[in-house]
Design a protein around this motif. Sequence first.
Motif, short mmCIF file in Angstrom:
data_model
loop_
_atom_site.label_atom_id
_atom_site.label_comp_id
_atom_site.label_asym_id
_atom_site.label_seq_id
_atom_site.Cartn_x
_atom_site.Cartn_y
_atom_site.Cartn_z
N VAL A 191 38.23 36.34 37.88
CA VAL A 191 39.60 36.05 37.42
C VAL A 191 39.62 36.21 35.91
CG1 VAL A 191 41.38 34.26 37.22
CG2 VAL A 191 40.05 34.43 39.33
N MET A 194 34.70 46.55 36.47
CA MET A 194 34.92 45.72 37.67
C MET A 194 33.92 46.11 38.78
SD MET A 194 38.52 44.90 39.45
CE MET A 194 38.58 44.48 41.20
N ILE A 243 30.66 43.64 40.52
CA ILE A 243 30.35 43.47 41.94
C ILE A 243 28.94 43.97 42.25
CG2 ILE A 243 31.02 44.20 44.29
CD1 ILE A 243 33.92 44.58 43.04
N GLY A 299 46.26 33.88 46.31
CA GLY A 299 45.68 35.20 46.56
C GLY A 299 44.17 35.20 46.43
N MET A 307 54.42 38.08 41.13
CA MET A 307 54.26 36.92 40.24
C MET A 307 53.12 37.24 39.29
SD MET A 307 53.54 32.90 41.16
CE MET A 307 55.12 32.60 41.92
P1 TYM Z 1 43.47 38.80 37.80
O1 TYM Z 1 42.83 37.94 36.78
O2 TYM Z 1 44.69 39.57 37.43
O3 TYM Z 1 43.83 37.93 39.06
C1 TYM Z 1 42.89 37.08 39.68
C2 TYM Z 1 43.05 37.12 41.19
O4 TYM Z 1 44.38 36.73 41.54
C3 TYM Z 1 44.98 37.71 42.38
N1 TYM Z 1 46.42 37.76 42.10
C4 TYM Z 1 47.36 37.63 43.04
N2 TYM Z 1 47.29 37.43 44.36
C5 TYM Z 1 48.45 37.33 45.05
N3 TYM Z 1 49.68 37.42 44.44
C6 TYM Z 1 49.80 37.61 43.12
N4 TYM Z 1 51.00 37.67 42.53
C7 TYM Z 1 48.60 37.74 42.33
N5 TYM Z 1 48.36 37.93 41.01
C8 TYM Z 1 47.01 37.94 40.89
C9 TYM Z 1 44.30 39.01 41.99
O5 TYM Z 1 44.41 39.96 43.03
C10 TYM Z 1 42.86 38.55 41.76
O6 TYM Z 1 42.18 38.46 43.00
N6 TYM Z 1 40.55 42.84 37.92
C11 TYM Z 1 40.67 41.48 38.39
C12 TYM Z 1 39.53 40.59 37.98
C13 TYM Z 1 38.17 41.12 38.30
C14 TYM Z 1 37.55 41.15 39.57
C15 TYM Z 1 36.26 41.71 39.36
C16 TYM Z 1 37.97 40.78 40.83
C17 TYM Z 1 37.27 41.63 37.41
N7 TYM Z 1 36.13 41.98 38.04
C18 TYM Z 1 35.39 41.90 40.41
C19 TYM Z 1 37.06 40.98 41.89
C20 TYM Z 1 35.79 41.53 41.67
C21 TYM Z 1 41.95 40.89 37.82
O7 TYM Z 1 42.47 41.34 36.84
O8 TYM Z 1 42.38 39.79 38.44
#
Ligand code: TYM
Length: 344
Positions: free
Chosen positions: A12, A134, A138, A25, A208
């Motif tokens: 996150v 990213m 993983i 989510g 959102m």
């Molecule tokens: P980030 O920080 O934007 O969001 C964190 C997690 O929240 C989920 N999310 C949502 N789910 C449902 N509805 C929404 N409106 C919503 N907004 C955000 C995102 O899908 C995420 O799971 N690139 C990623 C972070 C990351 C990551 C990784 C995730 C970096 N390395 C490796 C998984 C594996 C990101 O910007 O998430």
Amino acid sequence: MAHFPELVFSGVQPTGNLHLGNYLGAIVKFVELQKTHSCIYCVVDLHAITLPQKPDELKASIREVTAAFIAAGIDPKKHIVFNQSQVAEHAELAWVFNCVARMGWLNRMTQFKEKAGKDRENASVGLYAYPTLMAADIHVYRATHVPVGEDQKQHLELARDIAQKFNNDFAESIAARGHGEAYFPLPEPLIQGPATRVMSLRDGSKKMSKSDPSDYSRLNLSDDADTIAQKVRKAKTDPEPLPSEVAGLAKRPEAENLVGIFAALNQQTKQDVLGTFGGGNFSAFKSALVDLAVAKLGPVGSEMKRLSKDDAYIDSVLADGAARARVLAAQTMRDVKDILGFVR
Ligand code: TYM
């Protein structure tokens, strides 16, 4: 395909307010998966600096996301919680992946296009290369399962493509070093349930998000009961009563969103929710949603507040998690260097 032990990884970004989308989510699923899997949960601060950040706010956000993980029920002793910048191997493997991923692959990433906006020439190189970092997050743990919201699906497909290409390009070297036919697993995205894409409370066609200028568009994990009530009451709806069947939510994005939020908070399906509220008006439904949201989010928010007074504890959790993560990541980097032919 080779068999890999199951391991969950997710991240996150520490960029401002954590909201209900992040919670439903991702974070709720992180908590659930602890029961069945070994899990690594990362505060991805290296990703945060792909856009400008103020140092003091970044530090506070890193601690806030950590506090949210713990407040939501993640156990940092049984699992690993840390911030990305403390484990240098993420950036190191990302460089290798910059040399594996193709320009054409990154050019297709919709999130870069959204975040860079019209002024693409002025976007950071980091924002462009964001998905390779990213993938490194993983793969540096050779994780097999990644719980995320719908918006991360394309990035996870890219992470799979990178693993596949690395495994193919270096197949001989991988086999010669005793790793069998593949070094990296192809990670499985876990994108399930009624709230994989929580929409803005002001506009059911927009996600959102932390960056929406209107605070009324989202429920923040730090919102108190009065704020939650106000935001839910003001949430956009339409003039029709709620339908009795899920099919009746089609073309009613605001109704669908609120029903999905209710379902996810109450661990039900949308159909269950409509079984109770179908045929009724929004005001009764919204009152029930306020009570539910306050009951579920309230304790998380107050625990976050309590933890926010104890930076020393939060920092110790991150340091401990980073130390344990580093051991795993270092082993992967030794293997990768051998596979690539580096002298070490
Ligand atoms: P980030 O920080 O934007 O969001 C964190 C997690 O929240 C989920 N999310 C949502 N789910 C449902 N509805 C929404 N409106 C919503 N907004 C955000 C995102 O899908 C995420 O799971 N690139 C990623 C972070 C990351 C990551 C990784 C995730 C970096 N390395 C490796 C998984 C594996 C990101 O910007 O998430």
